[in-house]
Design a protein around this motif. Structure first.
Motif, PDB file in Angstrom:
ATOM      1  N   THR A   1     -31.134 114.838  25.141  1.00 36.27           N
ATOM      2  CA  THR A   1     -29.696 114.719  25.379  1.00 36.27           C
ATOM      3  C   THR A   1     -29.177 116.075  25.815  1.00 36.27           C
ATOM      4  OG1 THR A   1     -29.373 112.996  23.721  1.00 36.27           O
ATOM      5  CG2 THR A   1     -27.449 114.333  24.288  1.00 36.27           C
ATOM      6  N   THR A   2     -28.354 116.113  26.839  1.00 33.89           N
ATOM      7  CA  THR A   2     -27.624 117.338  27.135  1.00 33.89           C
ATOM      8  C   THR A   2     -26.129 117.055  27.037  1.00 33.89           C
ATOM      9  OG1 THR A   2     -29.338 118.348  28.500  1.00 33.89           O
ATOM     10  CG2 THR A   2     -27.102 119.098  28.871  1.00 33.89           C
ATOM     11  N   ILE A   3     -25.439 117.927  26.283  1.00 32.18           N
ATOM     12  CA  ILE A   3     -23.983 117.844  26.201  1.00 32.18           C
ATOM     13  C   ILE A   3     -23.429 118.908  27.136  1.00 32.18           C
ATOM     14  CG2 ILE A   3     -21.964 117.871  24.688  1.00 32.18           C
ATOM     15  CD1 ILE A   3     -24.013 117.489  22.324  1.00 32.18           C
ATOM     16  N   TYR A   4     -23.011 118.476  28.335  1.00 30.77           N
ATOM     17  CA  TYR A   4     -22.390 119.394  29.286  1.00 30.77           C
ATOM     18  C   TYR A   4     -20.956 119.671  28.838  1.00 30.77           C
ATOM     19  CZ  TYR A   4     -26.341 117.906  32.134  1.00 30.77           C
ATOM     20  OH  TYR A   4     -27.600 117.634  32.587  1.00 30.77           O
ATOM     21  N   ASN A   5     -20.431 120.785  29.246  1.00 28.42           N
ATOM     22  CA  ASN A   5     -19.030 121.106  28.954  1.00 28.42           C
ATOM     23  C   ASN A   5     -18.368 121.521  30.246  1.00 28.42           C
ATOM     24  OD1 ASN A   5     -18.361 121.595  25.720  1.00 28.42           O
ATOM     25  ND2 ASN A   5     -20.520 121.443  26.294  1.00 28.42           N
TER      26      ASN A   5
ATOM     27  N   ALA B   1     -16.340 117.986  26.953  1.00 19.16           N
ATOM     28  CA  ALA B   1     -17.736 117.823  26.508  1.00 19.16           C
ATOM     29  C   ALA B   1     -18.214 116.461  26.975  1.00 19.16           C
ATOM     30  CB  ALA B   1     -17.827 117.932  24.991  1.00 19.16           C
TER      31      ALA B   1
END
Lengths: 263, 263
Positions: B192-196, B252
């Protein structure tokens, strides 16, 4: 704490290098700047895994790796004769000249006080330069909770009480964004990636952390108790990381990334 | 639901393309397989953002983009004359011949029943081939919770009641790992990547979701109410995404990735 063990640390090199590669991919410089002009610092370089990636990505750049472990520095020097390696404490990093890239892979979690540390590191970045760091963000994960719980068990508590070096909770992504963007014209990118490493068995998870997160717990113990601590830890990993459809365990590992460019 | 709007969707192309690039980076083929021999499917190709990346990464490959929106397919055809684009429903994807790469960027969340869908898609992958998908995993995020809450307000509830297409909760990373690794010799990677994404203001967050997540909520409404819904949504975004140190908002955005290779 005993010195670090480069051989054990590099056992999971492929997995440990992936976040460094992901971080490096976001460190871009304008095409008109030849790499030979770049001054790069690798803070907490360990045995040189991340430094090797920097040297591959920026051939000709002047790269210096800093670490507090002589054993790690020796391993790094043997591996990368073209780079400089120096004993250096991240908390006191104040070079004579700024760097074009201040890079740190999986090291800042050992340094306290990020609210002041992060802006201080950003001040060592030259105009147009980049600060880039990756920090494990797993303190609330079963793998880390279990070590703290085992340390409280009667077998170990008397020997570890008050003595265990507890890592401070790191900031949130929003904190790092604010700390990095507050002063001056900055482009800031923060993100978290939760990797999932398939591990052969629970023992492999113990092996993974034996060279890093478990050190503050097992290093103060005599050998027999240190072995007993690891055996207890393997039991807990067996319980907390269930077997998946293919027989392996999935070690989820969240890591926080930040890349800031100075205007 | 009204047809998709390619112009609005591509406004945040840089941000929306980043996860597709990250996914693509993990799709590797043995060096001895020339790209000209690869058959690639892009499921839910939209206006061709992800298809363009595939064409750039695998020059010469036979690439087909599938989508259920004619407007999106038209935009994609205009952009990428070297690729094929066909009307196709992911839930019923059963090609005559298997593909070497079945790729899907931010589309599977619109299809229900991943427990059966994922193994079905994996069956369309040729031996030695790869299944690679990225799915937004933001249903519990403030940006998504707010739309569901606003839909219950007296202004909108009578028109939306029972009508809102609710996206089913997607599986966990462990679920996808199991579904992909259960049958046969497979290498599976899930993360999982949580981009911001730094957004200029709350309105920009509304604009972002107007072309995707907000559609099931605003499409059934008459124009004036649809505008009122969006205004309420912007108010909520203003409240739920606080101003950061540089005056912007951090959106996010967690995304789940999976890459499976058939042995």
């Amino acid at each position: 704490m005993a010195d670090w063990n480069p051989a054990l640390y590099t056992r999971f090199e492929e997995e440990r290098t992936r976040p460094a590669r992901d971080l490096l991919r976001r460190c871009e410089f304008p095409l008109d700047r030849p790499f030979e002009m770049l001054r790069i610092a690798d803070l907490g370089c360990g045995p040189g895994n991340s430094t090797a990636l920097l040297a591959e990505r920026f051939p000709g750049a002047a790269i210096t790796g800093f670490d507090t472990s002589e054993a790690m520095l020796e391993a790094a020097r043997a591996r990368l004769p073209q780079c400089r390696f120096a004993l250096g404490d991240i908390a006191a990093f104040e070079p004579d000249d700024p760097f074009d890239l201040v890079f740190s892979n999986a090291a800042l979690q050992w340094v306290l006080g990020h609210r002041t540390l992060i802006p201080a590191l950003m001040r060592q970045v030259a105009p147009g330069g980049v600060f880039a760091a990756q920090i494990p963000d797993n303190l609330a994960d079963p793998s880390q909770v279990a070590m703290r719980e085992i340390a409280l068990e009667p077998d170990f508590a008397p020997l570890l009480a008050g003595d265990v070096e507890r890592r401070e909770a790191i900031g949130t992504r929003e904190d790092y964004y604010d700390w990095l963007s507050a002063a001056g014209r900055r482009e800031v990118d923060v993100w978290t990636t939760i990797y999932n490493h398939p591990m052969a068995d629970a023992q492999a998870i113990t092996d993974w952390f034996s060279s890093t997160g478990l050190k503050p717990f097992i290093d103060p113990l005599p050998d027999d108790l240190s072995e007993r601590f690891k055996a207890r830890y393997t039991q807990e990993m067996d319980r907390r990381y269930p077997v998946r459809a293919d027989g392996r365990r999935l070690l989820a590992f969240p890591r926080l990334f930040m890349v800031a460019r100075k205007g």
